[in-house]
Design an enzyme around this catalytic site. Structure first.
Site, PDB file in Angstrom:
ATOM      1  N   LYS A 123      -3.497  -3.078   9.231  1.00 39.00           N
ATOM      2  CA  LYS A 123      -3.384  -1.654   9.579  1.00 39.00           C
ATOM      3  C   LYS A 123      -3.888  -1.430  11.002  1.00 39.00           C
ATOM      4  O   LYS A 123      -5.034  -1.720  11.315  1.00 39.00           O
ATOM      5  CB  LYS A 123      -4.189  -0.810   8.580  1.00 39.00           C
ATOM      6  CG  LYS A 123      -4.180   0.687   8.899  1.00 39.00           C
ATOM      7  CD  LYS A 123      -4.750   1.520   7.747  1.00 39.00           C
ATOM      8  CE  LYS A 123      -4.858   2.984   8.128  1.00 39.00           C
ATOM      9  NZ  LYS A 123      -5.349   3.837   7.023  1.00 39.00           N
ATOM     10  N   ASP A 228      -8.540  12.994   1.321  1.00 36.46           N
ATOM     11  CA  ASP A 228      -7.084  13.031   1.503  1.00 36.46           C
ATOM     12  C   ASP A 228      -6.444  12.357   0.289  1.00 36.46           C
ATOM     13  O   ASP A 228      -5.574  11.506   0.407  1.00 36.46           O
ATOM     14  CB  ASP A 228      -6.706  12.305   2.801  1.00 36.46           C
ATOM     15  CG  ASP A 228      -5.322  12.698   3.307  1.00 36.46           C
ATOM     16  OD1 ASP A 228      -4.739  13.669   2.772  1.00 36.46           O
ATOM     17  OD2 ASP A 228      -4.816  12.036   4.226  1.00 36.46           O
TER      18      ASP A 228
HETATM   19  P1  ADP Z   1      -2.437   6.581   7.306  1.00 33.89           P
HETATM   20  O1  ADP Z   1      -3.896   6.754   7.544  1.00 33.89           O
HETATM   21  O2  ADP Z   1      -1.710   6.494   8.591  1.00 33.89           O
HETATM   22  O3  ADP Z   1      -1.892   7.578   6.342  1.00 33.89           O
HETATM   23  P2  ADP Z   1      -2.400   4.630   5.139  1.00 33.89           P
HETATM   24  O4  ADP Z   1      -3.589   3.757   4.988  1.00 33.89           O
HETATM   25  O5  ADP Z   1      -2.311   5.780   4.202  1.00 33.89           O
HETATM   26  O6  ADP Z   1      -2.276   5.122   6.656  1.00 33.89           O
HETATM   27  O7  ADP Z   1      -1.108   3.726   4.989  1.00 33.89           O
HETATM   28  C1  ADP Z   1       0.208   4.228   5.176  1.00 33.89           C
HETATM   29  C2  ADP Z   1       1.160   3.623   4.151  1.00 33.89           C
HETATM   30  O8  ADP Z   1       1.186   2.207   4.264  1.00 33.89           O
HETATM   31  C3  ADP Z   1       0.724   3.891   2.722  1.00 33.89           C
HETATM   32  O9  ADP Z   1       1.253   5.102   2.222  1.00 33.89           O
HETATM   33  C4  ADP Z   1       1.254   2.686   1.965  1.00 33.89           C
HETATM   34  O10 ADP Z   1       2.593   2.876   1.602  1.00 33.89           O
HETATM   35  C5  ADP Z   1       1.181   1.577   2.992  1.00 33.89           C
HETATM   36  N1  ADP Z   1      -0.070   0.786   2.819  1.00 33.89           N
HETATM   37  C6  ADP Z   1      -1.257   1.006   3.428  1.00 33.89           C
HETATM   38  N2  ADP Z   1      -2.185   0.098   3.064  1.00 33.89           N
HETATM   39  C7  ADP Z   1      -1.580  -0.739   2.210  1.00 33.89           C
HETATM   40  C8  ADP Z   1      -2.011  -1.908   1.480  1.00 33.89           C
HETATM   41  N3  ADP Z   1      -3.247  -2.390   1.576  1.00 33.89           N
HETATM   42  N4  ADP Z   1      -1.103  -2.521   0.687  1.00 33.89           N
HETATM   43  C9  ADP Z   1       0.166  -2.048   0.584  1.00 33.89           C
HETATM   44  N5  ADP Z   1       0.620  -0.968   1.243  1.00 33.89           N
HETATM   45  C10 ADP Z   1      -0.225  -0.308   2.045  1.00 33.89           C
HETATM   46 MG    MG Z   2      -2.299   7.813   4.373  1.00 33.86          MG
END
Ligand code: ADP
Ligand code: MG
Length: 378
Positions: A123, A228
């Site tokens: 991420k 959130d």
């Molecule tokens: P943001 O803070 O930008 O909203 P998120 O952490 O919510 O970021 O991640 C965005 C999207 O990426 C999530 O809705 C999910 O679909 C995917 N995602 C994030 N982390 C993971 C993970 N560890 N495994 C699988 N999918 C993930």
């Molecule tokens: Mg998110």
């Protein structure tokens, strides 16, 4: 939109990275880093640095801009990504890069492979650049503070996320297992499942609802509120069990608006279940009823993610309504230019030592089939 071509990680020389790192360091208190300053921090000959700077601009790792008072260089998103990916790669945590799987509000998410070729999740936090919420207030606010706004914000966002994931995983909360962090990049377990937002049929709606409400309660018993807690930040696995993600906005139950954020999380789930599954329950948690077992956020702030940093981040994320004065972590840091350059040059040398041997020019960096086409940056 520059493309992130990770293959280039292999072609950049040690000196290229040295200069890139020097710009990163210089940006701690310069909006634009002049070439001469870059040369001093990198501790390289002026002439050589010019050529490298030009090359780095060509590859869009840096941009050259004209400022009010002087011209200089700044790191691009891509440049910052490179520095972090290079570090994580040199720690032998990533063996190849895969596709982008998500664009969140404040991040880009990729699948990468670990050394055993197992897919894991990367991420990249992106704050302070693309978000136009409260732009005016933020501009006024930041005007007096950090010049390296987005670098700093993205980094503390990742730091907070990682610290919370560690603290939560340790307590057996269903969260992705955190693997490592560098700068604005967090490596974590890839969740095997789909966001709740894509779930249209469920075997036992009541169980899932209860699981989610119990999670909100458990968070609060440990002194925190997700903040959130919606269908995009809850993944559902094959067993229909939730795994919670996305933690930069978490707040303490001692936050001035804690009850409001708690109720908002609860309401989010209730509204979603009503709309999606026509499910309504008269049972839902009440903030005042929760018995505190501990304050997990205290452990997190002890781990190096300070209250000050949090204040800064929450401000950016719209989770604080009053602009409390926070003292900058990095801004009013240096007494004068000479000390600063010496300090930064030392820091660059240290960083280069940390990341040195393995990476450059050898095979720990995988051929970049992949990321190149899908990865947006800048
Ligand atoms: P943001 O803070 O930008 O909203 P998120 O952490 O919510 O970021 O991640 C965005 C999207 O990426 C999530 O809705 C999910 O679909 C995917 N995602 C994030 N982390 C993971 C993970 N560890 N495994 C699988 N999918 C993930
Ligand atoms: Mg998110």
């Amino acid at each position: 939109m520059g493309k992130l071509n990770v293959a280039m990680l292999r072609y950049l020389t040690r000196e290229d990275f040295r200069v890139l790192t020097a710009i990163e360091m210089g940006m701690k208190n310069h909006e634009l880093v002049p070439a001469t300053l870059a040369a001093s921090i990198a501790n390289l000959h002026h002439g050589g640095v010019h050529k490298i700077l030009k090359e780095l601009c060509k590859h869009r790792l840096l941009s050259y801009e004209r400022g009010k008072h002087y011209d200089g260089y700044r790191l691009t998103n891509t440049g910052y990504d490179y520095l972090a990916l290079k570090t994580l790669t040199s720690r032998q945590l990533i063996s190849s890069f895969g596709n982008q799987i998500g664009v969140g509000k404040e991040s880009n998410i990729y699948v990468v492979a670990d050394p055993e070729d197992k897919p894991i999740c990367l991420k990249l936090h992106r704050l302070g650049r693309t978000c136009f919420r409260n732009l005016k207030e933020k501009r006024d606010y930041h005007a007096h503070r950090h010049k390296a706004g987005w670098l700093y914000l993205s980094r503390i966002s990742a730091t907070k996320e990682f610290a919370y994931m560690e603290a939560l995983a340790k307590r057996d909360f269903p969260v992705p297992k955190p693997i490592d962090i560098n700068r604005h990049c967090v490596l974590m377990e890839l969740v095997n499942g789909h966001p709740l937002s894509r779930l249209y049929e469920v075997d036992n709606v009541e169980n899932l609802y209860d699981d989610l409400m119990n999670l909100i309660v458990r968070f609060a018993q440990h002194g925190v509120i997700h903040g959130d807690f919606n269908e995009f930040n809850i993944m559902i696995n094959d067993e229909e069990k939730p795994i919670v993600i996305d933690f930069p906005q978490m707040v303490s139950v001692t936050h001035a608006n804690a009850k409001m954020y708690f109720d908002r999380d609860v309401k989010c789930i209730r509204a979603f279940f009503k709309k999606r599954f026509s499910y309504e329950s008269h049972l839902y948690p009440i903030f005042e009823d929760i018995v505190r077992e501990e304050f997990l956020d205290v452990e997190v702030s002890a781990s190096g993610f300070t209250k000050n940093m949090d204040q800064f981040l929450l401000q950016e994320l719209g989770m604080v309504d009053s602009v409390e004065e926070v003292s900058g972590e990095e801004s009013d840091f240096y007494e004068n230019e000479k000390d600063e350059v010496e300090h930064l040059a030392e820091r660059v040398a240290e960083l280069m030592k940390e990341e040195s041997s393995e990476v450059l020019g050898n095979s720990t960096i995988p051929p970049a089939q992949e990321m190149s086409d899908n990865v947006k940056s800048d």
